[in-house]
Enzyme design. Structure first.
Site, short mmCIF file in Angstrom:
data_model
loop_
_atom_site.label_atom_id
_atom_site.label_comp_id
_atom_site.label_asym_id
_atom_site.label_seq_id
_atom_site.Cartn_x
_atom_site.Cartn_y
_atom_site.Cartn_z
N ASP A 298 0.93 -0.92 -0.10
CA ASP A 298 0.31 -0.07 -0.01
C ASP A 298 0.56 1.21 0.43
O ASP A 298 2.05 1.30 0.59
CB ASP A 298 -1.06 -0.24 1.41
CG ASP A 298 -1.84 0.87 0.36
OD1 ASP A 298 -2.66 1.89 -0.28
OD2 ASP A 298 -2.80 0.90 1.81
C1 NOJ Z 1 -4.36 3.97 0.09
C2 NOJ Z 1 -5.08 2.85 0.07
O1 NOJ Z 1 -4.94 1.89 1.09
C3 NOJ Z 1 -4.74 2.23 -1.05
O2 NOJ Z 1 -6.12 1.54 -0.97
C4 NOJ Z 1 -4.86 2.39 -2.52
O3 NOJ Z 1 -5.26 1.80 -3.21
C5 NOJ Z 1 -4.06 3.37 -2.58
N1 NOJ Z 1 -3.81 4.41 -1.11
C6 NOJ Z 1 -3.32 4.34 -3.81
O4 NOJ Z 1 -4.39 5.53 -4.43
#
Ligand code: NOJ
Length: 760
Positions: A298
């Protein structure tokens, strides 16, 4: 194109064509096909320097104004330089054909091997034409509709140059305080697994190499939805049984459905960050489940292992993450800066890097990017984004997502003519909020408002009076929402209500009050909306409450007093039309809740599949039983609940076992009303005595059926070992002989039950 820069395209592009050719000509078996792909990936890998390999494991956010000149200095300039040197394998948040072509051209034409980028984006519930938020869609229990909705999103995103979505989120959500419950499929692992599969099939289609299907990503592995107290990014500490029986099933289903990527999670799980967790990523995902795709971290979750207290610096971060099986680093710069040295110093085995890179290259290959890195980049096709037939598809899933929570005195459906309707609440006129907080490329204010929908579908006289704002202003994606406490509109709204035959109030949360980083401790109607609701009720009891929200709301007063309540979530672009169709009876509501609605925040987390406890009832008429002194144990609206304008009768529940030692269940359902309607028939079991205590109810089957007025249908289910077993406390799958209760009905609180004995 430089002559020395087309090596990868040459190797894998030609090979792709020849493999496809071979497949049809020589009838390659899937195994032979896989071996051929592996061999070719190995040939490319053999040409790559260690730096180039690590580069494939590096993902950057869109880092300069792609339409402007290349950045000259600072972090953006450094990333730009990395891109040109082949040290970037993927980018996220670059969208639009022109922009994607610009970055892809650098990767393909300026780097030594010309390996194309994979372009990722959060296409969560639509790209430009927005579907309902995922929690809403899950309430349709309509797997085909959800698959279609994901396919629409994939089609539009693909037309804009994107080839990978960070969806579906398959985290089980039990805590309404958590802002991201809107992004999942609710609280149940069985339903969650089915929906995960449907969405993945929607995004990825049957054939990933077409230019309208994109790679999907099951996230967030694992247990992100169990953040303590519902606070986003918070600690997760859960036992093996919960992990295996509740958290894993949708992820396992995703892996089985051949999702191409997984995303790990921000949280620690029992002390180990998910991103650095080799039990999760190596033992379970890539080991037991045999997942062949790659794992993306993430955003910044590698470097967050430092504040978690699990790594001392970026060097250690890179070492832990790669050992644990995190294949691609989103925005931590840990791999690109540390991994080459770690391998050269003998701290990290190069074979681990090779494995990660092969996984990444394989997905690029399957997407067809080596054949044509610009296959998603047609300016002509980009013009099809937002085309009218897509509106039809999202309208269809939007109306199926609506849940009729209450309908006393048959106030609904409304007549289409001759009524004076008072429409109250700023959300009724809002064209932006229904788009939710993950709105990809949707234009602001592009949703159909409730006001517009009601006007379009009827000849009634509608007086719109906003009465109350939910927020002081629209905060956008990044900023905190500020709730409005302004009551200056009350007077006029009350006057409007007085002169109306019927009042429709649209209340709840603004689209930017749920989503990532948007946890709340108060889960009633924000601001002064509750107060206005009570004031309006005093002057007009013909009151219909339409809820807009991204999480279960605790609205006990409304549930007790307001005759008709319609759960309309954040329904996307076609929101107002979908709501109007339901209010006027053009669509007979069929949605059912996939998360329990609590009576108060104090009951949270609350879910239907809870355990009995040793003191489930007040047997001694004293205080020593499992309860609250000031609140009931039961939810306000249970999991699986949802009404229709039709009524259904369940009878003749029969259970048998067949020759394969499976349990067969059948039940008769009759539409006892005068109109055709749909019903979600649900089957629950309770394993009464087991080596590990089992929940009092577990969903094990469902079917969405349509019944004409007066019609009866027999619905049958087969329960096999897969439905009757469970994971014990060491994560081992067991199926035990014994007595079970079985319940069938239109909600988790169904009372129609019988029992059976299962013998192994
Ligand atoms: C953080 C989020 O938790 C995740 O779900 C997302 O895909 C990413 N950012 C990218 O934007």
């Amino acid at each position: 194109m430089k002559s020395n820069t087309t090596i990868a395209l040459f190797i894998l592009g030609i090979i792709h064509v020849s493999i496809i050719g071979c497949q049809s000509d020589l009838k390659m078996t899937p195994n032979e096909h896989n071996n051929a792909v592996e061999t070719k990936l190995d040939s490319l890998l053999a040409l790559m320097t260690l730096e180039e390999k690590v580069g494939q494991m590096n993902q950057y956010n869109g880092f300069w104004e792609v339409t402007g000149p290349a950045p000259k200095d600072g972090a953006a300039a450094k990333k730009y330089e990395h891109l040109r040197k082949g040290l970037v394998g993927s980018m996220l948040n670059v969208k639009g054909v022109k922009n994607v072509v610009e970055v892809q051209k650098i990767a393909v034409e300026e780097t030594r091997l010309g390996i194309p980028l994979i372009i990722g984006f959060d296409v969560i519930h639509g790209y430009k034409t927005m579907s309902p938020i995922p929690l809403a869609e899950s309430a349709s229990w309509d797997l085909e509709a959800m698959k279609k909705s994901a396919a629409v999103a994939a089609d539009e995103a693909a037309a804009s140059g994107i080839n990978w979505t960070f969806a579906p989120m398959v985290d089980i959500s039990r805590d309404a305080r958590w802002g991201r419950v809107m992004e999942g499929a609710g609280e149940d692992p069985f339903l969650g697994a089915k929906i995960a599969e449907a969405r993945i099939r929607g995004f990825q289609g049957e054939d990933l190499s077409t230019n309208s299907t994109i790679a999907a990503c099951a996230k967030h592995f694992a247990a992100y939805g169990f953040a303590q107290a519902g606070r986003d990014y918070n600690t997760v500490d859960i036992g093996t049984s919960t992990l295996f029986n509740q958290v894993f099933p949708p992820f396992k289903a995703a892996s089985k459905a051949k999702v191409k990527t997984f995303m790990n999670a921000f949280n620690i799980l029992n002390g180990i960050p998910a991103t650095g967790n080799s039990f999760l990523q190596r033992d379970i995902l890539k080991g037991e489940w045999g997942f062949e795709g790659f794992v993306i971290s993430d955003w910044g979750s590698l470097k967050e292992m430092i504040p978690h207290g699990y790594a001392k610096d970026l060097t250690q971060v890179a070492e832990i993450a790669v050992n644990a099986g995190s294949d691609m680093d989103m925005e931590s710069y840990a791999y690109v800066e540390e991994l080459v040295k770690l391998v050269n110093d003998g701290v990290v085995k190069e074979s681990l890097v090779d494995d990660a890179v092969k996984r990444i290259l394989k997905v690029k290959f399957e997407l067809g990017l080596f054949d044509d890195p610009y296959k998603y980049c047609s300016i002509e096709r980009e013009k099809t984004i937002g085309r009218p037939e897509l509106q039809e598809a999202v309208l269809d899933v939007a109306k199926k997502s609506i849940v009729l929570l209450k309908n006393e005195n048959q106030l609904l459906p409304l007549k289409k003519n001759g009524l004076t309707i008072g429409l109250i609440g700023s959300l009724a006129g809002d064209k932006d909020s229904p788009l939710g907080s993950w709105r990809a490329a949707a234009e602001s204010n592009s949703a159909v408002s409730v006001l517009e929908g009601l006007q379009k579908y009827s000849g009634n006289t509608i007086h719109y009076d906003k009465g109350v704002d939910v927020l002081t202003q629209n905060p956008g994606f990044l900023m905190e929402a500020e709730v409005s406490y302004d009551k200056s509109g009350f007077k006029s709204a009350i006057a409007t209500a007085k002169k109306s035959d019927v009042v429709i109030m649209v209340l709840g949360e603004h689209g930017f009050q749920s989503g990532e980083g948007r946890s709340r401790t108060q889960i009633g109607l924000p601001g002064v909306q509750q107060e206005l609701l009570e004031e309006i009720y005093k002057v007009n009891k013909n009151l219909i409450l339409i809820l807009n929200n991204g999480r279960p709301l605790a609205i006990p007063w409304a549930a007790e007093n307001i005759p008709s309540i319609v759960e309309a979530w954040h329904l996307g672009t076609q929101s107002g039309n979908a709501i109007a169709e339901v209010l006027y009876g053009d669509y007979n509501p069929s949605g059912k809740l996939t998360m329990s609605f609590p009576r108060s925040v104090g009951q949270v987390p609350i879910m239907y599949n809870r355990y009995n406890t040793g003191r489930p009832i007040n047997a001694e008429a004293n205080v020593f039983w499992s309860h609250y002194s000031d609140e009931l144990n039961e939810p306000l609206f249970p999991f699986g609940h949802g009404l229709s304008y039709s009524t259904f009768k369940y009878e003749n529940l029969i259970v048998n076992s067949n020759s394969k030692n499976e349990i067969t269940v059948s039940v008769d359902i009759t539409n006892t009303s005068k109109i055709e309607g749909k019903e979600v028939v649900q089957v629950y079991i309770h394993d009464l005595v087991a080596s590990v205590a089992r929940p009092i109810k577990e969903l094990k089957g469902f079917e969405l059926i349509k019944l004409k007025a007066g019609e009866t249908k027999t619905v049958s289910f087969v329960l096999s070992k897969e439905e009757l077993g469970f994971y014990n406390n060491i994560g081992k799958w067991v199926v035990e002989s014994g007595d079970f209760k079985i319940f069938v009905g239109g909600s988790s609180e169904t009372r129609l039950e019988t029992h059976f004995t299962y013998t192994n």
